[in-house]
Design a protein around this motif. Structure first.
Motif, PDB file in Angstrom:
ATOM      1  N   GLU A  42       0.820  -1.201   0.000  1.00 11.56           N
ATOM      2  CA  GLU A  42       0.000   0.000   0.000  1.00 11.56           C
ATOM      3  C   GLU A  42       0.863   1.264   0.000  1.00 11.56           C
ATOM      4  O   GLU A  42       2.003   1.247   0.418  1.00 11.56           O
ATOM      5  N   THR A  43       0.246   2.344  -0.461  1.00  6.04           N
ATOM      6  CA  THR A  43       0.833   3.666  -0.270  1.00  6.04           C
ATOM      7  C   THR A  43      -0.029   4.380   0.763  1.00  6.04           C
ATOM      8  O   THR A  43      -1.183   4.014   0.986  1.00  6.04           O
ATOM      9  N   GLY A  44       0.541   5.362   1.410  1.00  4.15           N
ATOM     10  CA  GLY A  44      -0.190   6.120   2.410  1.00  4.15           C
ATOM     11  C   GLY A  44       0.489   7.447   2.648  1.00  4.15           C
ATOM     12  O   GLY A  44       1.352   7.860   1.865  1.00  4.15           O
ATOM     13  N   ARG A  45       0.108   8.113   3.730  1.00  2.00           N
ATOM     14  CA  ARG A  45       0.693   9.406   4.086  1.00  2.00           C
ATOM     15  C   ARG A  45       0.977   9.418   5.583  1.00  2.00           C
ATOM     16  O   ARG A  45       0.129   9.023   6.373  1.00  2.00           O
ATOM     17  N   VAL A  81       4.068   7.812   1.725  1.00  2.00           N
ATOM     18  CA  VAL A  81       4.958   6.721   2.102  1.00  2.00           C
ATOM     19  C   VAL A  81       4.567   5.463   1.341  1.00  2.00           C
ATOM     20  O   VAL A  81       3.433   5.325   0.893  1.00  2.00           O
ATOM     21  N   GLN A  82       5.512   4.581   1.222  1.00  2.00           N
ATOM     22  CA  GLN A  82       5.281   3.265   0.627  1.00  2.00           C
ATOM     23  C   GLN A  82       5.369   2.230   1.741  1.00  2.00           C
ATOM     24  O   GLN A  82       6.372   2.175   2.454  1.00  2.00           O
ATOM     25  N   TRP A  83       4.317   1.441   1.912  1.00  2.00           N
ATOM     26  CA  TRP A  83       4.328   0.347   2.882  1.00  2.00           C
ATOM     27  C   TRP A  83       4.792  -0.918   2.190  1.00  2.00           C
ATOM     28  O   TRP A  83       4.400  -1.201   1.053  1.00  2.00           O
ATOM     29  N   TYR A  84       5.629  -1.698   2.874  1.00  2.00           N
ATOM     30  CA  TYR A  84       6.179  -2.941   2.355  1.00  2.00           C
ATOM     31  C   TYR A  84       5.666  -4.113   3.173  1.00  2.00           C
ATOM     32  O   TYR A  84       5.602  -4.037   4.404  1.00  2.00           O
ATOM     33  N   PRO A 108       2.127 -16.911  11.482  1.00  2.00           N
ATOM     34  CA  PRO A 108       1.445 -17.100  10.200  1.00  2.00           C
ATOM     35  C   PRO A 108       0.038 -16.504  10.249  1.00  2.00           C
ATOM     36  O   PRO A 108      -0.625 -16.546  11.278  1.00  2.00           O
ATOM     37  N   GLY A 109      -0.370 -15.909   9.164  1.00  2.00           N
ATOM     38  CA  GLY A 109      -1.688 -15.287   9.097  1.00  2.00           C
ATOM     39  C   GLY A 109      -1.725 -13.845   9.550  1.00  2.00           C
ATOM     40  O   GLY A 109      -2.719 -13.165   9.339  1.00  2.00           O
ATOM     41  N   VAL A 110      -0.663 -13.372  10.168  1.00  2.00           N
ATOM     42  CA  VAL A 110      -0.600 -11.973  10.582  1.00  2.00           C
ATOM     43  C   VAL A 110      -0.083 -11.141   9.413  1.00  2.00           C
ATOM     44  O   VAL A 110       0.899 -11.502   8.773  1.00  2.00           O
ATOM     45  N   GLN A 111      -0.778 -10.066   9.130  1.00  2.00           N
ATOM     46  CA  GLN A 111      -0.335  -9.146   8.077  1.00  2.00           C
ATOM     47  C   GLN A 111       0.603  -8.124   8.706  1.00  2.00           C
ATOM     48  O   GLN A 111       0.245  -7.487   9.691  1.00  2.00           O
ATOM     49  N   ALA A 112       1.786  -8.008   8.131  1.00  2.00           N
ATOM     50  CA  ALA A 112       2.779  -7.077   8.672  1.00  2.00           C
ATOM     51  C   ALA A 112       3.228  -6.127   7.574  1.00  2.00           C
ATOM     52  O   ALA A 112       3.386  -6.528   6.414  1.00  2.00           O
ATOM     53  N   ARG A 113       3.424  -4.866   7.940  1.00  2.00           N
ATOM     54  CA  ARG A 113       3.881  -3.843   7.002  1.00  2.00           C
ATOM     55  C   ARG A 113       4.968  -3.026   7.675  1.00  2.00           C
ATOM     56  O   ARG A 113       4.985  -2.848   8.894  1.00  2.00           O
ATOM     57  N   GLU A 114       5.861  -2.454   6.827  1.00  2.00           N
ATOM     58  CA  GLU A 114       6.952  -1.592   7.295  1.00  2.00           C
ATOM     59  C   GLU A 114       7.149  -0.462   6.307  1.00  2.00           C
ATOM     60  O   GLU A 114       6.864  -0.608   5.123  1.00  2.00           O
ATOM     61  N   ARG A 134      -4.161  -8.830  12.478  1.00  2.22           N
ATOM     62  CA  ARG A 134      -4.701 -10.182  12.275  1.00  2.22           C
ATOM     63  C   ARG A 134      -5.852 -10.211  11.278  1.00  2.22           C
ATOM     64  O   ARG A 134      -6.328 -11.288  10.927  1.00  2.22           O
ATOM     65  N   SER A 135      -6.340  -9.038  10.841  1.00  2.00           N
ATOM     66  CA  SER A 135      -7.445  -8.989   9.885  1.00  2.00           C
ATOM     67  C   SER A 135      -7.288  -7.757   8.993  1.00  2.00           C
ATOM     68  O   SER A 135      -6.519  -6.847   9.316  1.00  2.00           O
ATOM     69  N   ASP A 136      -8.051  -7.746   7.905  1.00  2.00           N
ATOM     70  CA  ASP A 136      -8.033  -6.585   7.019  1.00  2.00           C
ATOM     71  C   ASP A 136      -8.507  -5.331   7.752  1.00  2.00           C
ATOM     72  O   ASP A 136      -7.933  -4.255   7.587  1.00  2.00           O
ATOM     73  N   ASP A 137      -9.559  -5.467   8.580  1.00  2.00           N
ATOM     74  CA  ASP A 137     -10.075  -4.319   9.334  1.00  2.00           C
ATOM     75  C   ASP A 137      -9.028  -3.790  10.314  1.00  2.00           C
ATOM     76  O   ASP A 137      -8.845  -2.574  10.451  1.00  2.00           O
ATOM     77  N   ALA A 138      -8.326  -4.704  10.987  1.00  2.00           N
ATOM     78  CA  ALA A 138      -7.282  -4.288  11.929  1.00  2.00           C
ATOM     79  C   ALA A 138      -6.120  -3.619  11.201  1.00  2.00           C
ATOM     80  O   ALA A 138      -5.508  -2.687  11.718  1.00  2.00           O
ATOM     81  N   LEU A 139      -5.823  -4.078   9.988  1.00  2.00           N
ATOM     82  CA  LEU A 139      -4.761  -3.468   9.190  1.00  2.00           C
ATOM     83  C   LEU A 139      -5.138  -2.040   8.811  1.00  2.00           C
ATOM     84  O   LEU A 139      -4.328  -1.118   8.949  1.00  2.00           O
ATOM     85  N   VAL A 140      -6.364  -1.839   8.380  1.00  2.00           N
ATOM     86  CA  VAL A 140      -6.840  -0.490   8.030  1.00  2.00           C
ATOM     87  C   VAL A 140      -6.771   0.430   9.252  1.00  2.00           C
ATOM     88  O   VAL A 140      -6.332   1.576   9.157  1.00  2.00           O
ATOM     89  N   GLU A 141      -7.180  -0.071  10.425  1.00  2.00           N
ATOM     90  CA  GLU A 141      -7.126   0.732  11.649  1.00  2.00           C
ATOM     91  C   GLU A 141      -5.677   1.101  11.997  1.00  2.00           C
ATOM     92  O   GLU A 141      -5.383   2.248  12.338  1.00  2.00           O
ATOM     93  N   ALA A 142      -4.768   0.129  11.877  1.00  2.00           N
ATOM     94  CA  ALA A 142      -3.355   0.386  12.193  1.00  2.00           C
ATOM     95  C   ALA A 142      -2.761   1.409  11.224  1.00  2.00           C
ATOM     96  O   ALA A 142      -2.002   2.285  11.637  1.00  2.00           O
TER      97      ALA A 142
END
Length: 153
Positions: free
Chosen positions: A80-83, A89-92, A100-106, A124-132
């Motif tokens: 994703e990209t974000g601000r 910023v570019q998220w990796y 396993p199953g945890v979505q991680a970004r840096e 742990r979920s798409d919703d939690a990723l959006v919140e983070a």
């Protein structure tokens, strides 16, 4: 690229060194007022280790701010990209072998004073990723507000 293999020992060392929580309002960026988060801060030599904690003590996201970062983005892991603080910023994508199953970004952000902020989050979920993302992207670096993106852009 398995980020946990390179970054985890460094982060664990910082965690072990963090026997007590220190609150230094100038060391970590400003959190969103309504986020319900609080900083856990540890000075680690010429670096600052900041963890944004929820009321239950779980980590929403974290960062190391210093002269350099052990994180070396791989363009093939772009997601994703974000601000953050008004800058794109570019998220990796990162893989965490023990979760396993945890979505991680840096991401990496170069601060106006020449330091680099390596920011990571896990969900742990798409919703939690959006919140983070929303919480991390609402950060304000105060006096270091003039930021720019670095690495792999």
């Amino acid at each position: 690229m398995n980020i946990s293999a390179r970054s985890l020992p460094f982060l664990l060392l910082l965690g072990v060194a963090a026997q007590a929580q220190a609150q230094d309002p100038n060391a970590c960026p400003q959190l969103p007022v309504d986020s319900g988060l609080a900083w856990q801060h540890q000075n680690a030599g010429d670096s600052e280790f900041c963890r944004a904690l929820r009321a239950d003590g779980s980590e929403a996201f974290g960062m190391v701010i210093g002269r350099d970062s052990p994180f070396d983005p791989d363009r093939s892991n772009r997601e994703e990209t974000g601000r953050i603080d008004g800058r794109e910023v570019q998220w990796y994508r990162a893989e965490i072998a023990l979760k396993p199953g945890v979505q991680a970004r840096e991401t990496l952000v170069r601060l106006a004073d020449g330091r680099v902020a390596h920011i990571w989050l896990q969900a742990r979920s798409d919703d939690a990723l959006v919140e983070a993302f929303g919480q991390a992207e609402a950060l304000r670096f105060g006096a270091r507000r003039d930021t720019q993106v670095v690495a792999g852009q």
